[in-house]
Design a protein around this motif. Structure first.
Motif, PDB file in Angstrom:
ATOM      1  N   GLN A  27     -25.749 -86.271  32.064  1.00 50.00           N
ATOM      2  CA  GLN A  27     -25.110 -87.406  32.844  1.00 50.00           C
ATOM      3  C   GLN A  27     -24.639 -88.929  32.159  1.00 50.00           C
ATOM      4  OE1 GLN A  27     -28.728 -86.442  36.416  1.00 50.00           O
ATOM      5  NE2 GLN A  27     -26.465 -88.261  37.275  1.00 50.00           N
ATOM      6  N   GLU A  28     -25.625 -89.225  31.312  1.00 47.24           N
ATOM      7  CA  GLU A  28     -25.358 -90.196  30.870  1.00 47.24           C
ATOM      8  C   GLU A  28     -24.623 -90.795  29.758  1.00 47.24           C
ATOM      9  OE1 GLU A  28     -30.349 -92.366  30.269  1.00 47.24           O
ATOM     10  OE2 GLU A  28     -29.188 -91.895  28.859  1.00 47.24           O
ATOM     11  N   GLU A  29     -24.183 -89.397  28.704  1.00 50.79           N
ATOM     12  CA  GLU A  29     -23.137 -89.461  27.727  1.00 50.79           C
ATOM     13  C   GLU A  29     -22.145 -88.235  28.341  1.00 50.79           C
ATOM     14  OE1 GLU A  29     -23.567 -90.493  24.675  1.00 50.79           O
ATOM     15  OE2 GLU A  29     -25.356 -91.287  25.322  1.00 50.79           O
ATOM     16  N   HIS A  30     -22.260 -88.288  29.696  1.00 44.32           N
ATOM     17  CA  HIS A  30     -20.786 -87.780  30.352  1.00 44.32           C
ATOM     18  C   HIS A  30     -20.551 -86.235  29.357  1.00 44.32           C
ATOM     19  CE1 HIS A  30     -16.798 -86.643  32.507  1.00 44.32           C
ATOM     20  NE2 HIS A  30     -16.276 -87.439  31.346  1.00 44.32           N
ATOM     21  N   GLY A  31     -21.516 -85.553  29.489  1.00 40.71           N
ATOM     22  CA  GLY A  31     -21.651 -84.614  28.757  1.00 40.71           C
ATOM     23  C   GLY A  31     -21.030 -83.112  29.307  1.00 40.71           C
ATOM     24  N   LEU A  32     -20.877 -83.228  30.666  1.00 38.54           N
ATOM     25  CA  LEU A  32     -19.871 -81.917  31.167  1.00 38.54           C
ATOM     26  C   LEU A  32     -18.856 -83.055  32.315  1.00 38.54           C
ATOM     27  CD1 LEU A  32     -21.790 -81.871  34.617  1.00 38.54           C
ATOM     28  CD2 LEU A  32     -22.730 -83.441  33.235  1.00 38.54           C
ATOM     29  N   GLN A  33     -18.053 -82.095  32.028  1.00 39.78           N
ATOM     30  CA  GLN A  33     -16.777 -82.145  33.653  1.00 39.78           C
ATOM     31  C   GLN A  33     -16.757 -80.916  34.753  1.00 39.78           C
ATOM     32  OE1 GLN A  33     -13.326 -83.574  31.002  1.00 39.78           O
ATOM     33  NE2 GLN A  33     -14.334 -84.149  29.620  1.00 39.78           N
ATOM     34  N   CYS A  34     -16.775 -80.211  34.432  1.00 44.89           N
ATOM     35  CA  CYS A  34     -15.733 -79.443  35.014  1.00 44.89           C
ATOM     36  C   CYS A  34     -17.439 -78.464  35.889  1.00 44.89           C
ATOM     37  CB  CYS A  34     -15.144 -77.886  35.449  1.00 44.89           C
ATOM     38  SG  CYS A  34     -15.912 -76.694  34.686  1.00 44.89           S
TER      39      CYS A  34
ATOM     40  N   ARG B 254     -24.116 -78.327  15.833  1.00 45.77           N
ATOM     41  CA  ARG B 254     -23.020 -77.946  16.170  1.00 45.77           C
ATOM     42  C   ARG B 254     -22.755 -76.996  15.962  1.00 45.77           C
ATOM     43  NH1 ARG B 254     -18.311 -81.292  16.938  1.00 45.77           N
ATOM     44  NH2 ARG B 254     -19.171 -83.581  16.974  1.00 45.77           N
ATOM     45  N   GLU B 255     -23.571 -76.751  15.053  1.00 47.59           N
ATOM     46  CA  GLU B 255     -24.047 -74.628  14.434  1.00 47.59           C
ATOM     47  C   GLU B 255     -24.558 -74.114  15.762  1.00 47.59           C
ATOM     48  OE1 GLU B 255     -22.618 -72.094  11.871  1.00 47.59           O
ATOM     49  OE2 GLU B 255     -22.996 -73.984  11.647  1.00 47.59           O
ATOM     50  N   ALA B 256     -25.671 -74.860  16.242  1.00 50.79           N
ATOM     51  CA  ALA B 256     -26.273 -74.305  17.153  1.00 50.79           C
ATOM     52  C   ALA B 256     -25.809 -74.040  18.704  1.00 50.79           C
ATOM     53  CB  ALA B 256     -27.835 -75.263  17.213  1.00 50.79           C
ATOM     54  N   LEU B 257     -24.477 -74.612  18.768  1.00 53.42           N
ATOM     55  CA  LEU B 257     -23.422 -74.781  19.983  1.00 53.42           C
ATOM     56  C   LEU B 257     -22.247 -73.553  20.084  1.00 53.42           C
ATOM     57  CD1 LEU B 257     -23.269 -78.629  20.869  1.00 53.42           C
ATOM     58  CD2 LEU B 257     -24.521 -77.058  22.189  1.00 53.42           C
TER      59      LEU B 257
ATOM     60  N   GLU C 209     -17.962 -83.236  22.400  1.00 53.96           N
ATOM     61  CA  GLU C 209     -17.769 -84.257  21.996  1.00 53.96           C
ATOM     62  C   GLU C 209     -18.921 -85.062  22.418  1.00 53.96           C
ATOM     63  OE1 GLU C 209     -16.676 -86.625  19.174  1.00 53.96           O
ATOM     64  OE2 GLU C 209     -18.061 -87.644  19.238  1.00 53.96           O
ATOM     65  N   ASN C 210     -19.265 -85.052  23.453  1.00 55.32           N
ATOM     66  CA  ASN C 210     -20.127 -85.958  24.482  1.00 55.32           C
ATOM     67  C   ASN C 210     -21.744 -84.864  24.733  1.00 55.32           C
ATOM     68  OD1 ASN C 210     -18.804 -88.133  24.639  1.00 55.32           O
ATOM     69  ND2 ASN C 210     -18.472 -87.704  26.426  1.00 55.32           N
ATOM     70  N   ILE C 211     -21.184 -83.803  24.510  1.00 55.97           N
ATOM     71  CA  ILE C 211     -22.545 -82.640  24.804  1.00 55.97           C
ATOM     72  C   ILE C 211     -23.018 -82.712  23.296  1.00 55.97           C
ATOM     73  CG2 ILE C 211     -23.453 -79.630  24.638  1.00 55.97           C
ATOM     74  CD1 ILE C 211     -21.015 -79.257  26.396  1.00 55.97           C
ATOM     75  N   VAL C 212     -22.618 -82.490  21.948  1.00 60.16           N
ATOM     76  CA  VAL C 212     -23.167 -83.370  20.542  1.00 60.16           C
ATOM     77  C   VAL C 212     -24.403 -84.861  21.197  1.00 60.16           C
ATOM     78  CG1 VAL C 212     -23.224 -83.785  18.721  1.00 60.16           C
ATOM     79  CG2 VAL C 212     -21.647 -81.868  19.030  1.00 60.16           C
TER      80      VAL C 212
ATOM     81  N   ARG D 133     -16.562 -85.602  14.941  1.00 64.55           N
ATOM     82  CA  ARG D 133     -16.648 -86.131  15.966  1.00 64.55           C
ATOM     83  C   ARG D 133     -15.328 -86.894  16.523  1.00 64.55           C
ATOM     84  NH1 ARG D 133     -21.430 -89.492  17.108  1.00 64.55           N
ATOM     85  NH2 ARG D 133     -22.207 -87.560  18.101  1.00 64.55           N
ATOM     86  N   LEU D 134     -15.098 -86.897  17.562  1.00 67.15           N
ATOM     87  CA  LEU D 134     -13.562 -87.762  18.094  1.00 67.15           C
ATOM     88  C   LEU D 134     -13.357 -89.440  18.179  1.00 67.15           C
ATOM     89  CD1 LEU D 134     -12.994 -84.977  20.474  1.00 67.15           C
ATOM     90  CD2 LEU D 134     -12.231 -85.012  18.152  1.00 67.15           C
TER      91      LEU D 134
END
Lengths: 174, 786
Positions: free
Chosen positions: A96-103, A130-133, A144-147, B715-716
């Motif tokens: 929530q804080e980092e806007h790690g989701l949109q839809c 990133r590798e784990a994702l 970006e924001n998920i990371v 990074r973007l």
């Protein structure tokens, strides 16, 4: 053809459940259609997207790749069971804080994978995250924001002692 | 009036449910007695249906009904296109919901099964026997227009669906030009792939005759409008709901046969029916994007002045015309091929072509990425041709700040801009000069990095409606808003836009909060339900905030105006002498006395003592039709490395400077740009739909179609300049598509820049290792860089 049904019992989000399922039923559909836990989403049919990720005995797995009968006797944690005592899990707060989701569609899977990652690899650096994702496809965020959210959750996790995602089974990384 | 809410990184209201798994997506809906639907799809790209045997399926336990195309012929209308570009000789061919005679692409529906359990769908589909007579097929648009090519529709000779020309006479400019650069660009077919597959749940009330359809749509009112006609259901008896929708990117604009079929069955059987697309099905039948072959010519001087651009585009439209399909490669593409440059002469000619492929419609950017790709690529080619830095060529041709409003050669009026400022900020951020020096130094070591730019502009925020009519869009492009302040001062906002991930439950609350002085928590934004919102045109074309937000601002202002009359009465001062600030009304110049909005609202509802002529209640609606599109712009810079031994491209750095006017929520704007960039990078480097010679989609799963992953991206870095649009109430421009529009050419320009020592001037997307390696290898064979 409809097949004969098999009895299963498992612990889902800390609650014991029993069911009669067709052997071919996937865990993802058992959770969604039988238990009404529709937070677990099905985004593909080739086990690529990761939207259906849950914790099975503490390990992040794609619930579309597990038959419900295989989960017999297991602990399952879904996104609905991630918060405890009404308090959001650090990954829920961080997304929530980092806007790690949109839809929000891949989000339950992203959260479960992240919860496992944060608990078992608390020091993972950006490249490792990133590798784990790799088992997650998100079309909205560019990751970006998920990371950033996972990094934020790592920091939040430092502040709390309990490894929340692994609490059901002690969460050994396999 | 500002409460510093507009412009703040307010956390999203929608996330509260979404991070708890409490969203309500279409497939989440369970209704008592619900049946499940499945659609049998053609395995042939082109075939005549000789016979369908449904008897075995019909006898299976749990199979309620099987419908074929012949059963439904005459009962369900043709699936229409909603975009008829003028003077294009558009061939509006029939598109039956189920094929009854001929299938025209792999995935074309031939039968509908209705069963009692989800798992039985596949069993029932497998039991249907269809005898086909295969016909010759064609999937490539250039092959489809050759003499002797298989014909898809009787009414469309040479498979040409439309032919459209626009622009000025460029002939003289080309004849006298010192430099002419020609290049053909293939912009490959893409698959939008929102993470939520499409789904429909339909429920028919046999008593009232009302049909409720929950659907994965970006525009429920357009769906209601179209489906009322296709199904012959009175519009007031049809309710379309799109609660949570898991992304769309244009692929959930179209009205598909699928939701029509499910709705028909629910009404026919009097029971609720659910259909959910599998991902494999999504690849085959949900609309695809792009698929252009663009012949581009640019005329210029030796000193970097562009004189003219001429484009001939061959757009693959697929087997049928999708809802917005014909508008994408014409209006949304052809009118803006000059990009951000002041080019005196420009023309576009577009052929829309039928092929035996999945219908093509909008995909994030829709036409504008194609236009931006060709202009940004040809400008780089031109720079190379005259030996000038691509930055310098851009500087000399970008529309200057003082030229706005700027009318382009196609008659579009770019509303506002400061293109050079965005360019300068981007170059400063990446330290362009240092990068060029580094590039040179690395080349000495046999290492190759490239720097690519895209100085883009795009047209979005669709309306105005008058323009929609002029360009053949069969709908309006205004937007509606209703603001209702409840007696206790809480607020509900209803919008005709239909966000599906863009966060307007939050940004719209911010707009209202800032103007009313009410906290964001006390405002709910309702969208995506034709029963709760009178009318609206939905979310696409980056229109939600510019048009829907504009409607909202006007509605709030109307509420405040009424509240002011009541406040004046309560304060016993003339209305003109009332000031409104941060949720309180004051007599002008006097801060000692005031009434709050909440107090005024309560009085508005109690109506014990209202001023003469003022009605009780406190709500207002607005139908806002903008006077122009908005034109966001910016500069994106990509830095890549190319491994000359493997052909692998790595994105090292990405800087995006975007200008979408005032930013309501920077967090959300950044998120839109991030996601857009990833999709544009996907086109440049990874994604591409391919058909084999028999018309089979060979990239039909996530195993075969390369979606960008986290580890593919650096990074973007996102920055903004702020140039308000002069013509809408908030000054905002759309930002939903800019990332996708700008990034594809930036990345390809960077790769080609890296390959300059090899003499490589263009490569077809996606720039995969085999493509890049083969080009390097070929160059080395003929004596390029070693």
């Amino acid at each position: 053809m409809a097949e004969e049904r098999v009895a299963i019992q498992l612990i889902v989000n800390g609650r014991a459940v029993r069911g009669q399922v067709e052997p071919r039923m996937l865990l993802a559909y058992y959770l969604r259609d039988e238990l009404g836990l529709t937070g677990t989403h099905v985004g593909c049919d080739t086990s690529q997207c990761g939207a259906c990720t849950v914790l099975l005995d503490g390990l992040a797995v794609k619930s579309c790749t597990v038959l419900a009968v295989q989960a017999d006797g297991c602990h399952v944690t879904t996104v609905e069971g991630l918060a405890e005592d009404g308090q959001p899990h650090p990954v829920q707060q961080a997304f929530q804080e980092e806007h790690g989701l949109q839809c929000g569609f891949c989000t339950p899977g992203a959260l479960m994978l992240s919860a496992w990652l944060v608990d078992h690899h608390p020091q993972a650096d950006e490249a490792a995250i990133r590798e784990a994702l790799d088992g997650l496809i998100c079309r909205c965020t560019g990751y970006e924001n998920i990371v950033r959210a996972i990094q934020r959750a790592q920091a939040l996790r430092q502040e709390t002692a309990e490894p929340l995602a692994g609490r059901a089974q002690g969460g050994v990384s396999r | 009036m500002s409460q510093a809410i507009f412009g703040e990184r307010v956390q999203r209201k929608e996330d509260v449910r979404l991070v708890r798994g409490r969203g309500q997506y279409t497939d989440d809906i369970q209704l008592p007695g619900m049946l499940y639907a499945g659609i049998l799809r053609s395995p042939h790209a082109h075939a005549r249906i000789k016979r369908i045997d449904t008897s075995a399926a019909e006898q299976m336990d749990g199979v309620v009904k099987v419908y074929t195309g012949r059963d439904l012929k005459g009962r369900i209308g043709s699936i229409p296109t909603a975009w008829i570009p003028p003077d294009s000789d558009l061939k509006a061919v029939e598109h039956p919901a189920l094929a009854y005679d001929t299938v025209r692409y792999v995935g074309d529906g031939v039968a509908l099964v209705i069963v009692t359990e989800r798992a039985l769908v596949e069993d029932a589909l497998e039991a249907i026997r269809v005898e086909y007579e295969p016909l010759p097929s064609v999937t490539d648009q250039m092959a489809a227009i050759q003499a002797g090519a298989p014909l898809l529709h009787e009414g469309a000779p040479s498979n040409i669906a439309l032919h459209w020309k626009v622009g000025t006479d460029t002939e003289a400019a080309f004849q006298g030009a010192p430099v002419v650069v020609r290049q053909t660009f293939r912009q490959q077919r893409l698959i939008p792939n929102p993470m939520e597959p499409r789904a429909t749940v339909a429920q028919y009330d046999t008593v009232t005759g009302e049909l409720t359809v929950w659907a994965t749509t970006q525009n429920p009112h357009i769906h209601r409008f179209l489906m009322a006609n296709i199904l012959g259901i009175p519009e007031h008896k049809l309710r379309v709901v799109a609660q949570d929708v898991g992304g769309g990117f244009g692929s959930k604009i179209a009205c598909y046969p699928d939701e029509v079929l499910v709705s028909y069955a629910a009404r026919d059987l009097g029971r609720p029916v659910k259909w959910t697309e599998s991902r494999s099905e999504h690849f085959l039948v949900t609309t695809h994007g792009r698929d252009h072959v663009d012949e581009v010519e640019l005329a210029g001087t030796q000193d970097g002045r562009i004189l003219a651009i001429r484009v001939r585009a061959y757009a693959n439209l697929g087997a049928y015309l999708s809802t917005a399909g014909p508008g994408v490669p014409t209006i949304l593409f052809g009118l803006i091929v000059n990009g951000a440059y002041d080019i005196p002469q420009a023309s576009s000619e577009v052929y829309g072509i039928f092929t035996n492929t999945t219908p093509v419609d909008a995909y994030r950017g829709a036409g504008r990425p194609e236009a931006t790709y060709l202009i940004e690529r040809i400008v780089d080619r031109y720079a190379q041709e005259i030996g000038m830095d691509p930055v310098e060529v851009r500087r000399r041709n970008l529309v200057k700040k003082e030229q706005f409003p700027f009318t382009n050669p196609f008659g579009l009026t770019y509303d506002s801009g400061n293109y050079h400022q965005a360019l300068d900020l981007a170059l400063k951020t990446v330290d362009y000069e240092a990068l060029r020096r580094e590039q040179e130094a690395l080349r000495q070591q046999g290492k190759y990095i490239g720097i690519g730019l895209s100085t883009y502009v795009e047209m979005c925020g669709l309306g105005p409606s008058q323009v929609a009519g002029a360009v053949g869009f069969q709908g309006g492009l205004w937007e509606s808003a209703l603001v209702r302040i409840h007696p206790t001062g809480k607020v509900t906002v209803f919008t005709g836009a239909s966000p599906h991930g863009q966060g307007e439950e939050t940004t719209f609350a911010q707009i209202v909060a800032e103007r009313l002085g009410v906290s964001v928590e006390d405002i709910d934004v309702v969208h995506g339900d034709t029963d709760r919102i009178s009318m609206g045109w939905g979310t696409y074309g980056s229109r939600t905030t510019a048009v829907g937000g504009g409607a909202l601002a006007l509605a709030v202002d109307r509420v405040v105006a009424k509240a002011k009359r009541i406040a004046a009465h309560m304060l016993e001062v003339p209305e003109e002498a009332v000031e409104f600030q941060s949720g309180r009304f004051y007599p002008e110049g006097n801060r000692d006395r005031s009434v709050s909005l909440q107090e005024v609202t309560l009085q508005a509802y109690l109506a014990w003592n209202l001023p003469a002529g003022v009605e009780p209640g406190l709500e207002a609606s607005a139908f806002y039709d903008p006077t122009n599109f908005t034109y966001p712009f910016g500069t994106h810079v990509a830095v890549v490395s190319v491994d000359a031994d493997t052909g692998e491209v790595r994105l090292l750095r990405y800087v995006a400077v975007d200008d979408c006017g005032p930013v309501i929520n920077p967090m959300i704007v950044e998120g839109q740009v991030h996601g857009g960039i990833a999709q544009g990078v996907g086109q440049a480097l990874y994604e591409g739909a391919r058909y084999d010679d028999d018309g089979q989609l060979v990239t039909g799963s996530f195993l075969d179609y390369a979606m960008p992953r986290a580890r593919f991206l650096p990074r973007l870095e996102t920055l903004n300049t702020v140039t308000p649009s002069p013509h809408n109430p908030l000054g905002v421009k759309g930002v939903g598509e800019t990332g996708t529009i700008a990034s594809t050419p930036a990345v390809v320009n960077a790769v080609i820049d890296a390959l300059t020592p090899f003499g490589i001037t263009d490569l077809p997307m996606p720039l995969t290792p085999p493509t890049v390696w083969s080009a390097i290898h070929a160059a080395r064979q003929t004596g390029g860089a070693s």
